[in-house]
Design a protein around this motif. Structure first.
Motif, short mmCIF file in Angstrom:
data_model
loop_
_atom_site.label_atom_id
_atom_site.label_comp_id
_atom_site.label_asym_id
_atom_site.label_seq_id
_atom_site.Cartn_x
_atom_site.Cartn_y
_atom_site.Cartn_z
N VAL A 1 9.14 1.40 -6.10
CA VAL A 1 9.85 0.24 -6.63
C VAL A 1 11.34 0.56 -6.78
N VAL A 2 12.18 -0.25 -6.15
CA VAL A 2 13.63 -0.07 -6.23
C VAL A 2 14.21 -1.24 -7.01
N ALA A 3 14.89 -0.94 -8.13
CA ALA A 3 15.54 -1.98 -8.92
C ALA A 3 17.01 -2.06 -8.54
N VAL A 4 17.52 -3.27 -8.43
CA VAL A 4 18.93 -3.48 -8.08
C VAL A 4 19.54 -4.42 -9.13
N ASP A 5 20.65 -4.01 -9.72
CA ASP A 5 21.30 -4.86 -10.72
C ASP A 5 22.79 -4.53 -10.72
N THR A 6 23.59 -5.41 -11.32
CA THR A 6 25.03 -5.12 -11.46
C THR A 6 25.28 -4.26 -12.70
N SER A 7 24.29 -4.19 -13.60
CA SER A 7 24.48 -3.49 -14.86
C SER A 7 23.77 -2.14 -14.87
N PRO A 8 24.54 -1.05 -15.08
CA PRO A 8 23.89 0.28 -15.16
C PRO A 8 22.88 0.35 -16.29
N GLY B 1 0.83 -1.21 0.00
CA GLY B 1 0.00 0.00 0.00
C GLY B 1 0.86 1.26 0.00
N PRO B 2 0.22 2.44 0.22
CA PRO B 2 0.96 3.71 0.26
C PRO B 2 2.07 3.67 1.31
N GLY B 3 3.22 4.20 0.95
CA GLY B 3 4.35 4.23 1.88
C GLY B 3 5.18 2.95 1.87
N SER B 4 4.76 1.98 1.08
CA SER B 4 5.49 0.70 1.05
C SER B 4 6.61 0.73 0.01
N PHE B 5 7.49 -0.26 0.13
CA PHE B 5 8.61 -0.40 -0.80
C PHE B 5 8.70 -1.83 -1.32
N ALA B 6 8.99 -1.96 -2.61
CA ALA B 6 9.27 -3.27 -3.20
C ALA B 6 10.65 -3.21 -3.86
N VAL B 7 11.49 -4.19 -3.56
CA VAL B 7 12.83 -4.24 -4.13
C VAL B 7 12.90 -5.39 -5.14
N GLU C 1 8.90 -3.93 2.33
CA GLU C 1 7.82 -4.90 2.57
C GLU C 1 8.02 -6.16 1.73
N VAL C 2 8.45 -5.96 0.48
CA VAL C 2 8.60 -7.10 -0.43
C VAL C 2 9.97 -7.01 -1.12
N VAL C 3 10.71 -8.10 -1.05
CA VAL C 3 11.99 -8.18 -1.76
C VAL C 3 11.94 -9.39 -2.67
N LEU C 4 12.08 -9.15 -3.97
CA LEU C 4 12.02 -10.22 -4.96
C LEU C 4 13.42 -10.43 -5.52
N ASP C 5 13.98 -11.62 -5.31
CA ASP C 5 15.33 -11.90 -5.80
C ASP C 5 15.25 -12.74 -7.07
N GLN D 1 12.29 -7.06 -15.13
CA GLN D 1 11.63 -5.94 -15.84
C GLN D 1 10.12 -6.13 -15.87
N MET D 2 9.70 -7.37 -16.01
CA MET D 2 8.25 -7.65 -15.97
C MET D 2 7.71 -7.38 -14.56
N ALA D 3 8.47 -7.79 -13.53
CA ALA D 3 8.03 -7.60 -12.15
C ALA D 3 7.83 -6.12 -11.85
N ILE D 4 8.74 -5.29 -12.35
CA ILE D 4 8.64 -3.84 -12.11
C ILE D 4 7.33 -3.31 -12.70
N GLN D 5 7.03 -3.73 -13.93
CA GLN D 5 5.80 -3.25 -14.58
C GLN D 5 4.55 -3.78 -13.88
N VAL D 6 4.61 -5.05 -13.44
CA VAL D 6 3.46 -5.63 -12.73
C VAL D 6 3.26 -4.91 -11.40
N LEU D 7 4.36 -4.61 -10.71
CA LEU D 7 4.25 -3.87 -9.44
C LEU D 7 3.57 -2.53 -9.68
N LYS D 8 3.97 -1.84 -10.74
CA LYS D 8 3.38 -0.52 -11.02
C LYS D 8 1.91 -0.66 -11.41
N ALA D 9 1.58 -1.75 -12.11
CA ALA D 9 0.19 -1.93 -12.55
C ALA D 9 -0.73 -2.33 -11.40
#
Ligand code: NAD
Ligand code: ZN
Ligand code: ZN
Length: 327
Positions: A180-187, A150-156, A222-226, A165-173
């Motif tokens: 939404v915070v994306a973490v990767d080794t590649s800029p 919900g509001p104020g929450s974070f998903a990594v 709240e949610v961390v997806l590896d 990339q699909m997860a990011i779009q699904v989270l936004k939808a």
């Protein structure tokens, strides 16, 4: 060209996605797998109905469809609820393109039942194919945690490749209020992640842990997806998970996360979802048809398939490589 038997459907392949799981299969040490080689890869398939087998009804030649991948027995409790990904019948058929059954990196694919075909409507099978794994797996992984976002929450999202990339779009939808915070080794992947809706992109490692802690006022997400699943990413995931949160392991990196009284945070649930259900695939297709999610696709001919896997291995595929055996 295979001949469809009773109840089966012969599909003309439009697109077959190259998943990182195929690389895990290709790189598995000799003798470590139980299935018989050779078989045809490709478990992320879409195309057009070519021929209905005897008794198969509900579709007609030429219909554009996507193929639900994790084939089960169809009769156990989980299968009857559409969760063939969690079929519990011993000796069930293995999904096409995994575990020894021929998949879609070929001109034609035999699909064992019409219940695995979802109409694509106006979507092009060559673009849509990754929705059935990169899309569905990410969707299922996110959907089970929607009530936390919900509001104020974070998903990594750790690992912003095809699935991430699909997860990011699904989270936004599905959870428009969450950050939404994306973490990767590649800029480069982080730049793509931002175009897909990520609010922040962080290079994997200790700096990312500190930044996520700062952003969440020390509480964690709240949610961390590896979507990688190796030691460094699971360690990071455990460090940035919040009390009562979800730490979800999707990547097959084969590492483990220690769970004891002190870590991850109190009452944080650790889960390892596999693929998704048939109803969820229908929902994924709805999201794509309404333009809310879209895979970044790069096409390869069948002759170039091995090259596509080499590029995936080298981290050079921006989104998803899709092989188009029929052009
Ligand atoms: P991909 O190669 O497209 O993406 C992987 C991403 O992870 C890349 O962007 C890469 O740069 C990034 N990465 C690598 N090391 C990292 C690190 N240390 N920290 C942060 N990011 C890092 O792969 P994909 O096809 O999206 O698959 C991702 C994983 O999910 C694979 O392990 C695959 O086997 C698995 N998978 C699981 C399921 C399931 O049902 N659980 C389904 C499909 C795929
Ligand atoms: Zn896959
Ligand atoms: Zn079953």
């Amino acid at each position: 060209m295979p001949e469809p038997g009773p109840g089966e459907v012969l599909l003309k392949i439009g697109g077959a996605g190259a998943c990182h799981s195929d690389l895990h299969l290709l790189e598995a040490p000799a003798g470590s797998t139980s299935f018989t080689l050779p078989f045809t890869l490709g478990h992320e398939n879409a195309g057009w109905v070519e021929q209905m087998g005897p008794g198969a009804t509900g579709f007609a030649p030429g219909d554009p469809v996507i193929v639900y991948g994790p084939w089960g027995c169809g009769l156990c409790m989980n299968c009857r609820q559409g969760m063939e990904n969690y079929c519990e019948t011993p000796g069930k058929p293995s999904p096409g393109g995994l575990g020894g059954t021929d998949g879609g990196m070929a001109e034609y694919l035999l699909v064992p039942s019409t219940r695995y075909l979802i109409p694509l409507g106006s979507l092009d099978p060559r673009e849509a194919a990754p929705l059935t794994d990169a899309g569905l797996t990410s969707y299922h992984a996110v959907k089970r945690s929607v009530h936390l976002l919900g509001p104020g929450s974070f998903a990594v999202v750790i690992g912003a490749g095809g699935l991430g990339q699909m997860a990011i779009q699904v989270l936004k939808a599905l959870c428009s209020a969450t950050t939404v915070v994306a973490v990767d080794t590649s800029p480069d992947k982080l730049e793509i992640a931002k175009t897909m809706g990520a609010d922040e992109g962080l290079i994997s490692g200790e700096v990312a842990v500190k930044r996520i802690k700062d952003m969440t006022r020390g509480r964690g997400a709240e949610v961390v997806l590896d979507f990688v699943g190796i030691d460094p990413t699971l360690t990071m995931a455990a460090q940035v998970s919040r009390v009562l949160g979800h730490l979800t392991i999707v990547g097959l990196g084969d590492a483990a996360v220690p769970v004891n009284f002190n870590s991850p945070a109190k009452e944080c649930s650790v889960a390892s979802p596999f693929w998704g259900s048939i109803p969820e695939l229908i929902e994924v297709i709805e999201l794509a048809q309404t333009g809310k999610i879209k895979m970044l696709v790069e096409h390869f001919t069948l002759d170039e398939a091995a090259h596509a896997y080499d590029r995936l291995h080298d981290g050079k595929i921006a989104g998803r490589a899709v092989v188009t055996p029929n052009g």
